[in-house]
Design a protein around this motif. Structure first.
Motif, PDB file in Angstrom:
ATOM      1  N   ILE A  58       0.864  -1.179   0.000  1.00  0.00           N
ATOM      2  CA  ILE A  58       0.000   0.000   0.000  1.00  0.00           C
ATOM      3  C   ILE A  58       0.906   1.237   0.000  1.00  0.00           C
ATOM      4  N   GLY A  59       0.675   2.133  -0.957  1.00  0.00           N
ATOM      5  CA  GLY A  59       1.631   3.223  -1.175  1.00  0.00           C
ATOM      6  C   GLY A  59       2.770   2.748  -2.049  1.00  0.00           C
ATOM      7  N   GLY A  60       2.481   1.728  -2.850  1.00  0.00           N
ATOM      8  CA  GLY A  60       3.526   1.049  -3.619  1.00  0.00           C
ATOM      9  C   GLY A  60       4.080   1.818  -4.796  1.00  0.00           C
ATOM     10  N   THR A  61       3.538   3.004  -5.087  1.00  0.00           N
ATOM     11  CA  THR A  61       4.093   3.828  -6.169  1.00  0.00           C
ATOM     12  C   THR A  61       4.916   4.984  -5.638  1.00  0.00           C
ATOM     13  N   GLY A  62       5.030   5.112  -4.311  1.00  0.00           N
ATOM     14  CA  GLY A  62       5.744   6.227  -3.701  1.00  0.00           C
ATOM     15  C   GLY A  62       7.226   5.957  -3.520  1.00  0.00           C
ATOM     16  N   LEU A  63       7.880   6.852  -2.789  1.00  0.00           N
ATOM     17  CA  LEU A  63       9.334   6.789  -2.592  1.00  0.00           C
ATOM     18  C   LEU A  63       9.777   5.448  -2.012  1.00  0.00           C
ATOM     19  N   ILE A  64       9.203   5.052  -0.899  1.00  0.00           N
ATOM     20  CA  ILE A  64       9.580   3.792  -0.259  1.00  0.00           C
ATOM     21  C   ILE A  64       8.898   2.616  -0.939  1.00  0.00           C
TER      22      ILE A  64
END
Length: 251
Positions: A6-12
């Motif tokens: 989840i948030g897999g397209t962000g920085l981390i």
């Protein structure tokens, strides 16, 4: 193993996905731009179907106190409910070192609320608490600026590269749930005011840094060890100088 980030397209998140895919796992990047919205619930049940692990490295689009609290509480409740229904065996959440020791910060209070939801749910879990990212240090310094003067606390800071955070999150996601907290920080500690001077010099900036024990860190007063890990915590390997060199900045 199917791991939903989840948030897999962000920085981390994008780095975590790349690491897991490189090790042969089915890593799914979930974010609003991929049709998964943890606030509205859109796409959440669908993406978690058949998942073994959920990794939550998402972040609030707004850092205003009430908005960030609503984001982490709503998002986490949505994910935990869908994860339990899907039979997820491990829930991994990225948090911040000492978030429970900086109550003046609305963002830190929101991360504490997130952690409480995760730790009180029925899904086995691991919480990875990381120190401040090296990538965010210029923004931390800029937040203390008043014209050409920058007020910064002499508190210790232990910045960690995003690559090292992602590597730790990926490693934890592949292991057994710890049902507790894993701390990770950078390999070096600095005084925040001194790091501010070095950062401005590396950027070619001429602003003056004033050492100010009363200077606020995004609204919060710091004690000496608010931003560093406890003894025995994991450490990344990337130094600030190495990160700057890779980023094309002056060391």
């Amino acid at each position: 193993m199917k791991i939903v980030v989840i948030g897999g397209t962000g920085l981390i998140g994008s780095k975590v996905v790349a690491i897991l895919e490189g090790q042969g796992h089915e890593a799914v990047a979930a974010a609003p731009k991929t049709g998964v919205n943890t606030l509205s619930g859109e796409g959440v049940k669908e993406v978690l179907a058949g998942a073994d692990v959920v990794v939550d490295v998402s972040n609030s689009p707004s850092f205003e106190d009430s908005a960030v609290l609503d984001f982490f509480q709503t998002s986490t409740r949505t994910l935990l409910a869908a994860g339990a229904e899907a039979g997820v065996a491990h829930y991994v959440a990225l948090s911040i070192v000492n978030c429970d020791r900086i109550p003046d910060s609305g963002y830190m209070r929101a991360k504490v609320a997130q952690e409480k939801l995760v730790s009180s749910a029925d899904i086995p879990y691991s919480i990875v608490r990381a120190t401040q990212f090296i990538e965010f240090v210029p923004g931390i310094v800029a937040a203390g600026a008043d014209g050409d003067i920058v007020h910064l606390s002499p508190a210790l800071i232990q910045p960690i590269a995003a690559d090292d955070v992602a590597a730790t999150v990926a490693e934890v996601s592949l292991g057994d749930p710890v049902n507790g907290v894993v701390e990770v920080g950078g390999p070096e500690q600095f005084r925040l005011d001194e790091l501010g001077r070095d950062t401005l010099a590396a950027q070619g900036e001429s602003k003056e840094v004033v050492t100010d024990p009363e200077a606020r860190y995004f609204g919060a007063r710091l004690d000496e060890r608010s931003l560093v890990t406890a003894d025995g915590a994991r450490k990344g390997t990337t130094t600030v100088a190495q990160w700057r060199q890779r980023a094309g900045q002056r060391a």
